[in-house]
Scaffold this motif. Structure first.
Motif, mmCIF file in Angstrom:
data_model
loop_
_atom_site.group_PDB
_atom_site.id
_atom_site.type_symbol
_atom_site.label_atom_id
_atom_site.label_comp_id
_atom_site.label_asym_id
_atom_site.label_seq_id
_atom_site.Cartn_x
_atom_site.Cartn_y
_atom_site.Cartn_z
ATOM 1 N N GLN A 1 1.187 -5.468 -21.686
ATOM 2 C CA GLN A 1 2.138 -5.048 -22.692
ATOM 3 C C GLN A 1 2.655 -6.223 -23.506
ATOM 4 O OE1 GLN A 1 5.272 -3.250 -20.435
ATOM 5 N NE2 GLN A 1 6.321 -5.154 -20.083
ATOM 6 N N SER A 2 3.022 -5.935 -24.764
ATOM 7 C CA SER A 2 3.603 -6.952 -25.625
ATOM 8 C C SER A 2 5.042 -7.188 -25.228
ATOM 9 C CB SER A 2 3.537 -6.503 -27.091
ATOM 10 O OG SER A 2 2.201 -6.309 -27.486
ATOM 11 N N PRO A 3 5.542 -8.420 -25.308
ATOM 12 C CA PRO A 3 6.926 -8.701 -24.959
ATOM 13 C C PRO A 3 7.887 -7.931 -25.861
ATOM 14 C CG PRO A 3 5.640 -10.732 -25.107
ATOM 15 C CD PRO A 3 4.793 -9.636 -25.661
ATOM 16 N N GLU A 4 8.917 -7.352 -25.247
ATOM 17 C CA GLU A 4 9.925 -6.633 -26.018
ATOM 18 C C GLU A 4 11.005 -7.627 -26.412
ATOM 19 O OE1 GLU A 4 11.141 -2.853 -24.519
ATOM 20 O OE2 GLU A 4 9.356 -2.654 -23.298
ATOM 21 N N LYS A 5 10.681 -8.432 -27.437
ATOM 22 C CA LYS A 5 11.538 -9.563 -27.777
ATOM 23 C C LYS A 5 12.909 -9.143 -28.296
ATOM 24 C CE LYS A 5 7.822 -12.860 -28.591
ATOM 25 N NZ LYS A 5 7.208 -13.831 -29.538
ATOM 26 N N ALA A 6 12.997 -7.951 -28.840
ATOM 27 C CA ALA A 6 14.285 -7.517 -29.371
ATOM 28 C C ALA A 6 15.333 -7.402 -28.277
ATOM 29 C CB ALA A 6 14.130 -6.175 -30.079
ATOM 30 N N ASN A 7 14.895 -7.271 -27.031
ATOM 31 C CA ASN A 7 15.815 -7.092 -25.918
ATOM 32 C C ASN A 7 15.983 -8.371 -25.107
ATOM 33 O OD1 ASN A 7 17.473 -5.103 -24.682
ATOM 34 N ND2 ASN A 7 16.101 -5.056 -22.922
ATOM 35 N N MET A 8 15.488 -9.489 -25.616
ATOM 36 C CA MET A 8 15.452 -10.734 -24.846
ATOM 37 C C MET A 8 16.465 -11.754 -25.339
ATOM 38 S SD MET A 8 11.459 -11.539 -24.200
ATOM 39 C CE MET A 8 10.367 -10.350 -23.442
ATOM 40 N N ASN B 1 14.688 -16.656 -23.035
ATOM 41 C CA ASN B 1 13.449 -15.980 -22.648
ATOM 42 C C ASN B 1 12.395 -16.049 -23.750
ATOM 43 O OD1 ASN B 1 13.675 -15.024 -19.966
ATOM 44 N ND2 ASN B 1 15.083 -13.418 -20.623
ATOM 45 N N ILE B 2 12.809 -15.944 -25.007
ATOM 46 C CA ILE B 2 11.856 -16.027 -26.112
ATOM 47 C C ILE B 2 11.221 -17.414 -26.157
ATOM 48 C CG2 ILE B 2 11.623 -15.988 -28.621
ATOM 49 C CD1 ILE B 2 13.779 -13.794 -28.649
ATOM 50 N N GLU B 3 12.037 -18.457 -25.973
ATOM 51 C CA GLU B 3 11.497 -19.820 -25.964
ATOM 52 C C GLU B 3 10.581 -20.029 -24.764
ATOM 53 O OE1 GLU B 3 10.353 -23.575 -26.594
ATOM 54 O OE2 GLU B 3 11.317 -22.218 -28.031
ATOM 55 N N LEU B 4 10.942 -19.463 -23.611
ATOM 56 C CA LEU B 4 10.094 -19.592 -22.434
ATOM 57 C C LEU B 4 8.748 -18.913 -22.654
ATOM 58 C CD1 LEU B 4 9.627 -20.461 -19.532
ATOM 59 C CD2 LEU B 4 10.877 -18.435 -18.765
ATOM 60 N N LEU B 5 8.742 -17.772 -23.325
ATOM 61 C CA LEU B 5 7.479 -17.106 -23.633
ATOM 62 C C LEU B 5 6.574 -17.995 -24.479
ATOM 63 C CD1 LEU B 5 8.522 -13.409 -24.388
ATOM 64 C CD2 LEU B 5 6.998 -14.192 -22.584
ATOM 65 N N ARG B 6 7.158 -18.705 -25.428
ATOM 66 C CA ARG B 6 6.359 -19.620 -26.250
ATOM 67 C C ARG B 6 5.744 -20.724 -25.383
ATOM 68 N NH1 ARG B 6 11.058 -19.506 -29.926
ATOM 69 N NH2 ARG B 6 10.668 -18.010 -31.589
ATOM 70 N N GLN B 7 6.549 -21.274 -24.472
ATOM 71 C CA GLN B 7 6.047 -22.327 -23.587
ATOM 72 C C GLN B 7 4.928 -21.796 -22.689
ATOM 73 O OE1 GLN B 7 9.362 -23.930 -21.389
ATOM 74 N NE2 GLN B 7 10.606 -24.208 -23.222
ATOM 75 N N LEU B 8 5.116 -20.581 -22.156
ATOM 76 C CA LEU B 8 4.110 -20.005 -21.269
ATOM 77 C C LEU B 8 2.812 -19.712 -22.010
ATOM 78 C CD1 LEU B 8 6.388 -17.559 -19.239
ATOM 79 C CD2 LEU B 8 5.362 -19.685 -18.409
ATOM 80 N N ASP B 9 2.927 -19.296 -23.274
ATOM 81 C CA ASP B 9 1.720 -19.048 -24.055
ATOM 82 C C ASP B 9 0.930 -20.335 -24.258
ATOM 83 O OD1 ASP B 9 0.060 -17.259 -25.814
ATOM 84 O OD2 ASP B 9 0.687 -18.734 -27.306
ATOM 85 N N ARG B 10 1.641 -21.442 -24.523
ATOM 86 C CA ARG B 10 0.953 -22.726 -24.679
ATOM 87 C C ARG B 10 0.284 -23.141 -23.368
ATOM 88 N NH1 ARG B 10 5.657 -23.822 -27.934
ATOM 89 N NH2 ARG B 10 6.713 -24.818 -26.162
ATOM 90 N N GLN B 11 0.961 -22.920 -22.252
ATOM 91 C CA GLN B 11 0.378 -23.248 -20.943
ATOM 92 C C GLN B 11 -0.855 -22.391 -20.659
ATOM 93 O OE1 GLN B 11 3.234 -23.039 -17.742
ATOM 94 N NE2 GLN B 11 4.818 -24.041 -18.962
ATOM 95 N N GLU B 12 -0.775 -21.099 -20.998
ATOM 96 C CA GLU B 12 -1.893 -20.201 -20.736
ATOM 97 C C GLU B 12 -3.120 -20.592 -21.549
ATOM 98 O OE1 GLU B 12 -3.819 -16.682 -19.108
ATOM 99 O OE2 GLU B 12 -2.238 -18.073 -18.495
#
Length: 643
Positions: free
Chosen positions: A8-15, A19-30
């Motif tokens: 599923q796509s991240p539900e960023k509107a509820n974050m 958490n949004i910044e962490l998602l960016r970091q995790l995407d770079r790591q992945e």
């Protein structure tokens, strides 16, 4: 080919912004991880990317120091069903808990079989399994994962086949494969509909796979995976991540801290998750009391390199009978089974807590509670790197939640400010063990630089728990290490764990003082957005149990004068206390049954110096009830016994 289906796509509107910044970091790591794997496969095209052996599944995960790291489900072939019967529907605590209204996340090697009869809802009109990732991690589309189905059944099977009954028989399960799990965990915890507060992860990086051992510094090290788990937990304080310890218990390698220990890898070395060992309990015939508990030899041993107590607890993962694809059943053993045993049980504890409090407890509270109430392994008192704090005891955890409602125990969520010391007093009688626990969700630490057995503490905010009485100070447990003799424990200043437990085996009667303080400067990600270590307060959870504990009420005039009579009664009783002339607030009386259901609610006008009201509960069943009485900031909780 590697499967890159992210679910599923991240539900960023509820974050939150964190958490949004962490998602960016995790995407770079992945993306970096995938690039490392693809580059390795290009140079080594004959490398096996995945393999299956019965229910076990292994897939290439990363490349470290030129060595292939595999992710593997944590199973050994054996069998036994496990239950949390005292809390379940029909259990002797009369709580009738089944996980209704809750959703748990299960990340695994592929999707669980949503069509299995064990996962049908109460009227068999649909499945309680929501498959988010239909793709198998081993590129076998259209096939359900036997491992994920067995794990999900251990959590949620409704009991069509009684021996395979799960822990939470009406809970919903979101089923994912393990690809891009960290980002999906953030999304699931922040979902607008059915957000999760618990997830199960019965997989990890084994010490050795295919005859190749991973670098020795990796065992016990605080890696990027461990840091990711801690950051996710810090950003989402209600969300507890439950992980299997691994099945490398009998693996031998060179470079460990001590022979037979130091086998936890990657996220198992995080601070804020709950890591589960595999135990094989011995039950007495017919009455099923716990007579002994033995660790399964295959269960991966700790501790972490900085001597944190990991695994956290052990649970029954030996000979577990559960569902498999196609409507069948099978028996398996391993930490893959002890973890979902725990996850399903924790769901029931969260359900019970919410019934009583209207919200879920923080993950640190739940983590501290099950460590506090766990059963010691009968061999050596205190924590160790095989069991952690002991064997999961669901009944004791539920009773502590209720005892806290009745003011005979303490289960509280508090906050410590920079430079502050929290202090409270209470009385206790000699007899039962006196036990106090603090637990907190710590900031992510600094990752390991590859040094073998690096003892540098990864704790960021170091809280300290002490009990004092008559000039004596009682310290928490901690692990000790000797290169020649291995691991032991003692009591002293614990500078590495974010759970601290003080135990007094033979307490004397009298007044005790409990203090919680901190070392140095509290750090966090609040305040100045440009400074991730801006000083801030630290949330923590506090649990206290013992014999006839009476909490200090010196500032609570309501509690000091309140009486309920007669008690026990037939459903009619009087509540009386001195209503201060300086407190003009109305008096609120809410009464709950033991399952948390509201059976009485009223608001009385404060019109005299003495509150004296008769309450009539005629028509309710006999049993134990809890009355919450409040006037402004003054509150009191009283246990009512109706015969």
């Amino acid at each position: 080919m590697l499967n890159q289906s992210y679910g599923q796509s991240p539900e960023k509107a509820n974050m939150s912004k964190e958490n949004i910044e962490l998602l960016r970091q995790l995407d770079r790591q992945e993306q970096a991880r995938l690039a490392r794997v693809q580059a390795y496969l290009k140079k080594n095209p004959k490398t096996i990317t995945s393999k299956k052996d019965g229910i076990n599944f292994t897939q290439i995960y990363d490349i470290v120091d030129g060595v292939v790291l595999y992710r593997s489900t944590n199973n050994l072939n054996a069998g036994r069903a496990t239950k949390t019967s005292h809390l379940q529907v029909g259990g002797d605590l009369e709580l009738d808990l089944d996980g209704t209204g809750m959703t748990v996340g299960v990340w695994d090697g592929g999707p669980a079989d949503l069509n299995h009869p064990e996962f049908q809802n109460s009227d068999n009109s649909g499945s309680r399994i929501n498959v988010v990732d239909f793709a198998m991690s081993d590129d076998d589309p259209g096939e359900f994962s036997g491992h994920a189905t067995h794990v999900s059944g251990t959590i949620a099977a409704k009991g069509v086949f009684a021996e395979a009954k799960g822990m939470a028989t009406n809970i919903n399960v979101n089923s994912y494969n393990w690809t891009n799990d960290y980002a999906e965990m953030i999304s699931a915890a922040n979902a607008t509909i059915d957000p999760i507060v618990l997830s199960n992860h019965s997989y990890g990086v084994p010490v050795s796979s295919g005859g190749e051992t991973i670098p020795a510094w990796y065992m016990g090290a605080y890696t990027q995976d461990a840091r990711n788990i801690d950051q996710i937990s810090k950003n989402n304080p209600k969300y507890l991540i439950v992980a299997s310890a691994g099945n490398s218990g009998t693996t031998i390698y060179t470079g460990g801290m001590y022979s037979g220990y130091d086998k936890l890898t990657t996220d198992k070395n995080a601070k804020n998750n709950l890591v589960i060992a595999n135990a094989s309990p011995v039950l007495s015939p017919f009455i099923y009391d716990l007579e002994a508990v033995n660790i399964n030899t295959g269960s991966s041993q700790g501790p972490t390199d900085d001597l944190r107590i990991k695994p956290d607890i052990a649970a029954d993962g030996t000979n577990v009978k559960s569902s498999v694809p196609g409507g069948g059943y099978a028996e398996f053993s391993g930490t893959s089974m002890s973890a979902p045993n725990t996850t399903g049980t924790l769901a029931l504890l969260q359900q019970y807590y919410k019934q009583l409090h209207g919200e879920y407890m923080n993950s640190s509270t739940l983590r501290g509670l099950v460590c506090h109430t766990s059963v010691d392994d009968y061999a050596t008192p205190g924590p160790d790197p095989k069991f952690g704090w002991g064997f999961l005891d669901a009944r004791a955890s539920a009773e502590t939640i209720l005892d806290a409602q009745n003011n005979t125990a303490l289960l509280d969520e508090l906050n410590l400010a920079q430079g502050e010391t929290y202090t409270m007093t209470f009385t206790a009688q000699e007899g039962d063990k006196l036990k106090a626990t603090i637990a907190w969700t710590d900031m992510p630490g600094i990752i390991s630089n590859g040094t073998l057995n690096d003892p540098t503490p990864r704790l960021v905010n170091d809280l300290d728990l002490r009990l004092t009485k008559d000039g004596n100070t009682y310290f928490p447990w901690k692990l000790d290490y000797s290169a020649s003799s291995g691991f032991s424990n003692s009591k002293g200043d614990n500078t590495v764990d974010n759970i601290e437990i003080v135990e007094i085996e033979a307490p004397s009667s009298g007044v005790y003082t409990l203090t919680v303080s901190h070392k140095g400067t509290l750090k966090g990600n609040a305040g100045d957005p440009l400074d991730p270590f801006f000083p801030q307060t630290q949330d923590f959870s506090l649990i206290v149990t013992g014999n006839n504990i009476t909490l200090s009420t010196q500032d609570n005039l309501l509690s000091n004068s309140l009486v309920v009579y007669p008690n026990p009664n037939k459903g009619e009783f009087t509540i009386s206390f001195d209503s201060s002339v300086n407190n003009s607030n109305d008096i609120k009386v809410d009464i709950y049954d033991v399952s948390g259901r509201l059976v009485y609610k009223n608001v009385f006008v404060n019109d005299s110096a003495q509150f004296n009201k008769t309450i009539n509960l005629n028509g309710v069943a006999s049993g134990i009830y809890v009355a919450n009485i409040s006037q402004g900031n003054n509150t009191s909780t009283q246990k009512i016994i109706i015969e």
